[in-house]
Design a protein around this motif. Structure first.
Motif, PDB file in Angstrom:
ATOM      1  N   LYS A  50       1.080  -1.460  -0.463  1.00 58.27           N
ATOM      2  CA  LYS A  50      -0.148   0.116  -0.427  1.00 58.27           C
ATOM      3  C   LYS A  50       0.523   1.164   0.010  1.00 58.27           C
ATOM      4  N   ILE A  51       0.295   2.816  -0.301  1.00 57.00           N
ATOM      5  CA  ILE A  51       0.938   3.402  -1.054  1.00 57.00           C
ATOM      6  C   ILE A  51       1.422   4.300   1.080  1.00 57.00           C
ATOM      7  N   ASN A  52       2.263   4.705   1.583  1.00 56.92           N
ATOM      8  CA  ASN A  52       2.514   5.388   2.464  1.00 56.92           C
ATOM      9  C   ASN A  52       2.734   7.188   2.262  1.00 56.92           C
ATOM     10  N   LEU A  53       1.949   7.834   2.980  1.00 58.86           N
ATOM     11  CA  LEU A  53       2.303   9.497   2.577  1.00 58.86           C
ATOM     12  C   LEU A  53       2.049  10.749   3.561  1.00 58.86           C
ATOM     13  N   ALA A  54       3.434  10.628   3.805  1.00 66.89           N
ATOM     14  CA  ALA A  54       3.824  11.253   5.196  1.00 66.89           C
ATOM     15  C   ALA A  54       3.983  12.912   4.714  1.00 66.89           C
ATOM     16  N   ILE A  55       3.103  13.675   5.498  1.00 64.37           N
ATOM     17  CA  ILE A  55       3.414  15.319   5.206  1.00 64.37           C
ATOM     18  C   ILE A  55       4.807  16.042   5.655  1.00 64.37           C
ATOM     19  N   LYS A  56       5.545  16.870   4.613  1.00 65.26           N
ATOM     20  CA  LYS A  56       6.320  17.176   5.622  1.00 65.26           C
ATOM     21  C   LYS A  56       6.124  18.629   5.237  1.00 65.26           C
ATOM     22  N   TYR A  57       7.456  19.303   6.636  1.00 63.85           N
ATOM     23  CA  TYR A  57       7.338  21.042   6.401  1.00 63.85           C
ATOM     24  C   TYR A  57       8.881  21.179   6.494  1.00 63.85           C
ATOM     25  N   GLY A  58       9.448  21.851   5.233  1.00 67.39           N
ATOM     26  CA  GLY A  58      10.625  21.820   5.295  1.00 67.39           C
ATOM     27  C   GLY A  58      11.318  20.465   5.188  1.00 67.39           C
TER      28      GLY A  58
ATOM     29  N   LEU B  67      -2.783   4.543   2.131  1.00 69.93           N
ATOM     30  CA  LEU B  67      -3.546   4.344   1.266  1.00 69.93           C
ATOM     31  C   LEU B  67      -3.726   3.359  -0.036  1.00 69.93           C
ATOM     32  N   LYS B  68      -4.772   2.951  -0.504  1.00 72.22           N
ATOM     33  CA  LYS B  68      -4.530   1.371  -1.167  1.00 72.22           C
ATOM     34  C   LYS B  68      -3.766   1.820  -2.439  1.00 72.22           C
ATOM     35  N   ASP B  69      -4.861   3.341  -3.618  1.00 69.60           N
ATOM     36  CA  ASP B  69      -3.800   3.953  -4.599  1.00 69.60           C
ATOM     37  C   ASP B  69      -4.050   5.066  -5.307  1.00 69.60           C
ATOM     38  N   GLY B  70      -3.387   5.730  -6.562  1.00 72.40           N
ATOM     39  CA  GLY B  70      -2.562   6.479  -6.875  1.00 72.40           C
ATOM     40  C   GLY B  70      -3.872   7.710  -6.672  1.00 72.40           C
ATOM     41  N   ALA B  71      -5.480   7.147  -7.069  1.00 73.90           N
ATOM     42  CA  ALA B  71      -6.631   7.819  -7.096  1.00 73.90           C
ATOM     43  C   ALA B  71      -6.781   8.632  -5.619  1.00 73.90           C
ATOM     44  N   GLU B  72      -6.158   7.981  -5.153  1.00 77.82           N
ATOM     45  CA  GLU B  72      -6.879   8.132  -2.966  1.00 77.82           C
ATOM     46  C   GLU B  72      -6.311   8.715  -2.362  1.00 77.82           C
TER      47      GLU B  72
ATOM     48  N   ILE C  18      -4.061  11.316  -4.878  1.00 76.95           N
ATOM     49  CA  ILE C  18      -4.448  12.468  -4.671  1.00 76.95           C
ATOM     50  C   ILE C  18      -5.681  13.518  -3.985  1.00 76.95           C
ATOM     51  N   ALA C  19      -6.717  12.762  -3.828  1.00 80.37           N
ATOM     52  CA  ALA C  19      -7.677  13.103  -3.390  1.00 80.37           C
ATOM     53  C   ALA C  19      -7.396  13.407  -1.588  1.00 80.37           C
ATOM     54  N   THR C  20      -6.247  12.073  -0.847  1.00 74.01           N
ATOM     55  CA  THR C  20      -5.914  13.111   0.427  1.00 74.01           C
ATOM     56  C   THR C  20      -5.276  13.975   0.231  1.00 74.01           C
ATOM     57  N   LEU C  21      -4.810  13.996  -0.954  1.00 75.29           N
ATOM     58  CA  LEU C  21      -3.771  15.375  -0.620  1.00 75.29           C
ATOM     59  C   LEU C  21      -4.472  16.438  -1.228  1.00 75.29           C
ATOM     60  N   LYS C  22      -5.436  16.384  -1.794  1.00 78.67           N
ATOM     61  CA  LYS C  22      -6.330  17.640  -1.440  1.00 78.67           C
ATOM     62  C   LYS C  22      -6.969  18.393  -0.873  1.00 78.67           C
ATOM     63  N   GLU C  23      -7.355  16.617   0.165  1.00 75.54           N
ATOM     64  CA  GLU C  23      -8.230  16.966   1.168  1.00 75.54           C
ATOM     65  C   GLU C  23      -6.933  17.495   2.645  1.00 75.54           C
ATOM     66  N   LEU C  24      -5.854  17.441   2.155  1.00 76.16           N
ATOM     67  CA  LEU C  24      -4.954  17.967   2.916  1.00 76.16           C
ATOM     68  C   LEU C  24      -4.543  19.539   2.714  1.00 76.16           C
ATOM     69  N   LYS C  25      -4.792  19.593   1.865  1.00 75.14           N
ATOM     70  CA  LYS C  25      -4.259  20.935   1.005  1.00 75.14           C
ATOM     71  C   LYS C  25      -5.542  21.984   1.685  1.00 75.14           C
ATOM     72  N   ILE C  26      -6.787  21.590   1.427  1.00 77.81           N
ATOM     73  CA  ILE C  26      -7.992  22.541   2.499  1.00 77.81           C
ATOM     74  C   ILE C  26      -8.049  22.563   3.490  1.00 77.81           C
ATOM     75  N   ALA C  27      -7.540  21.449   3.936  1.00 78.75           N
ATOM     76  CA  ALA C  27      -7.752  21.071   5.853  1.00 78.75           C
ATOM     77  C   ALA C  27      -6.233  21.783   6.409  1.00 78.75           C
ATOM     78  N   THR C  28      -5.586  22.260   5.489  1.00 83.81           N
ATOM     79  CA  THR C  28      -3.868  23.283   5.865  1.00 83.81           C
ATOM     80  C   THR C  28      -4.361  24.692   5.918  1.00 83.81           C
ATOM     81  N   ALA C  29      -5.007  24.855   4.611  1.00 87.53           N
ATOM     82  CA  ALA C  29      -6.161  26.199   4.439  1.00 87.53           C
ATOM     83  C   ALA C  29      -6.585  26.232   5.536  1.00 87.53           C
ATOM     84  N   ASN C  30      -7.364  25.366   5.881  1.00 87.73           N
ATOM     85  CA  ASN C  30      -8.743  25.755   7.159  1.00 87.73           C
ATOM     86  C   ASN C  30      -7.969  25.855   8.619  1.00 87.73           C
ATOM     87  N   GLY C  31      -6.869  26.228   8.298  1.00 83.57           N
ATOM     88  CA  GLY C  31      -6.141  25.236   9.870  1.00 83.57           C
ATOM     89  C   GLY C  31      -5.610  24.401  10.659  1.00 83.57           C
TER      90      GLY C  31
END
Length: 147
Positions: free
Chosen positions: A84-92, A108-113, A115-128
């Motif tokens: 499965k795909i593992n995603l770590a969020i980096k700051y610096g 995550l199970k695949d590439g589509a998930e 991309i969707a997770t990264l988009k959700e994280l982008k929104i969550a980050t913008a919301n604080g």
């Protein structure tokens, strides 16, 4: 002075800086956007190579030159032992801790998930929603420079 008489003149003050929290949040949103672009390009079978302007001094002539160079974007994701795909969020250079238990990656199970997770994280980050984790990593980095 007739030109100035025709213009609407006001007293105004420009805001010089944004708060450090908003600045950190915007930096992470920009990096998440790069990761989304990288994933979408890989999924389409293309390469993602953003460019940036790089300035250097020619040693022979002493002239300063600006050249467009490709920017290297490191992947924040990898395929784990279970396939499965593992995603770590980096700051610096640091990885954000995503939970109180110290979890540092999202499975995550695949590439589509991905991309969707990264988009959700982008929104969550913008919301604080990731402000506490960003602040923790930022303070740790700042303390490391103080040694």
């Amino acid at each position: 002075m007739t030109v100035l008489n025709n213009l609407k003149l006001v007293v105004s003050k420009r805001h010089q800086t944004v708060s450090p929290i908003v600045h950190r949040r915007n930096k992470l949103v920009a990096k998440l956007h790069e990761q989304i672009e990288l994933c979408e390009a890989q999924q389409a079978g293309k390469t993602y190579a953003p460019t940036r302007l790089k300035t250097f001094t020619n040693k022979q002539t002493g002239e300063r030159m600006t050249v467009e160079a490709t920017k290297r974007v490191k992947e924040w994701f990898w395929i784990g032992d279970n396939g499965k795909i593992n995603l770590a969020i980096k700051y610096g250079a640091k990885t954000l801790s995503l939970s109180a238990k110290g979890a540092n990656a999202i499975e995550l199970k695949d590439g589509a998930e991905l991309i969707a997770t990264l988009k959700e994280l982008k929104i969550a980050t913008a919301n604080g929603e990731l402000d506490d984790a960003i602040t923790k990593v930022s303070n740790a980095t700042r303390q490391a420079f103080g040694k």
